[in-house]
Design a protein around this motif. Structure first.
Motif: not given
Length: 240
Positions: A19-27
């Motif tokens: 999820m850390s990779y997806t969180m970067e995209s979301l931010l």
């Protein structure tokens, strides 16, 4: 996204594992926001209580269930030593075993966790990966979090970003990193990914230094091919 949610101040999401990779995209879409980690939990119960903003993991929920732990390197032993919460060490990896009031007795969740610190004397734990999402050619035990974090850091350092990527072992005693075609020169990206993965996954670094594994090879595929591949695996159906 900022126009749609002009007053959004906080995001609640899981931050561990991939999820850390997806969180970067979301931010990138929403702009800088405070992130509150969702509790480390499953249908079997709650295992970690978040207590800090913008920080992965939470305090081990020792009042929720009886929690026991097995060291990562001992999990495949026929009768591995089992530790209680107060016996854990910072920076070490463990598999979590739970006993609950609902009737589960010494149930192996197959959740690999890392102890990141202590709150008073209670360990703070971070979800790393499911055991099934760990791969080895020799005995390097690369987990999902190692690969995700290596790609996230490499994207940050090189300015190249991929929506999907897959790392898989081959019979050539090397790993292949498959990404979607980008038009960029990916030689530096591959070199940096290899360096970062070696720093994060100590077992992989040992195997590379011993030359039992060859350097990672990067392969490009057409846009959308990786998503189609994953969907075909996870959503198999007899329907046409």
């Amino acid at each position: 996204m900022q126009l749609l949610f002009p007053k959004l101040q906080y995001i609640a999401s899981w931050m561990g594992g991939n999820m850390s990779y997806t969180m970067e995209s979301l931010l990138q879409l929403l702009g800088p926001k405070q992130v509150h980690e969702m509790p480390f939990s499953a249908s079997e119960g709650l295992f970690g209580i978040p207590y800090q903003l913008n920080c992965e993991g939470g305090i081990a929920a020792i009042n929720s269930h009886f929690l026991e732990y097995i060291r990562e390197q001992d999990i495949d032993l026929p009768n591995p030593p089992v530790l209680c919460a107060w016996e854990l060490e910072q920076g070490q990896h463990y598999y979590q075993i739970i006993t609950t009031s609902a009737g589960l007795y010494r149930y192996n969740m197959e959740d690999l966790i890392r102890v990141t610190g202590f709150y008073n004397k209670t360990p703070v734990v971070q979800f790393v990966s499911k055991k099934a999402r760990q791969i080895s050619i020799g005995n390097e035990r690369i987990n999902e979090n190692d690969v995700t974090e290596a790609c996230r850091q490499t994207c940050e350092q090189t300015g190249i970003h991929f929506d999907e990527f897959v790392l898989f072992p081959t019979r050539e005693n090397r790993y292949c990193l498959v990404v979607e075609e980008s038009g960029d020169n990916l030689a530096e990206f591959t070199r940096q990914f290899e360096t970062t993965l070696r720093a994060l996954a100590k077992g992989y670094d040992v195997e590379r230094r011993g030359r039992s594994l060859a350097p990672i090879r990067l392969l490009e595929t057409r846009t959308g091919a990786l998503r189609d591949y994953v969907n075909a695996i996870y959503f198999r159906s007899a329907l046409p």
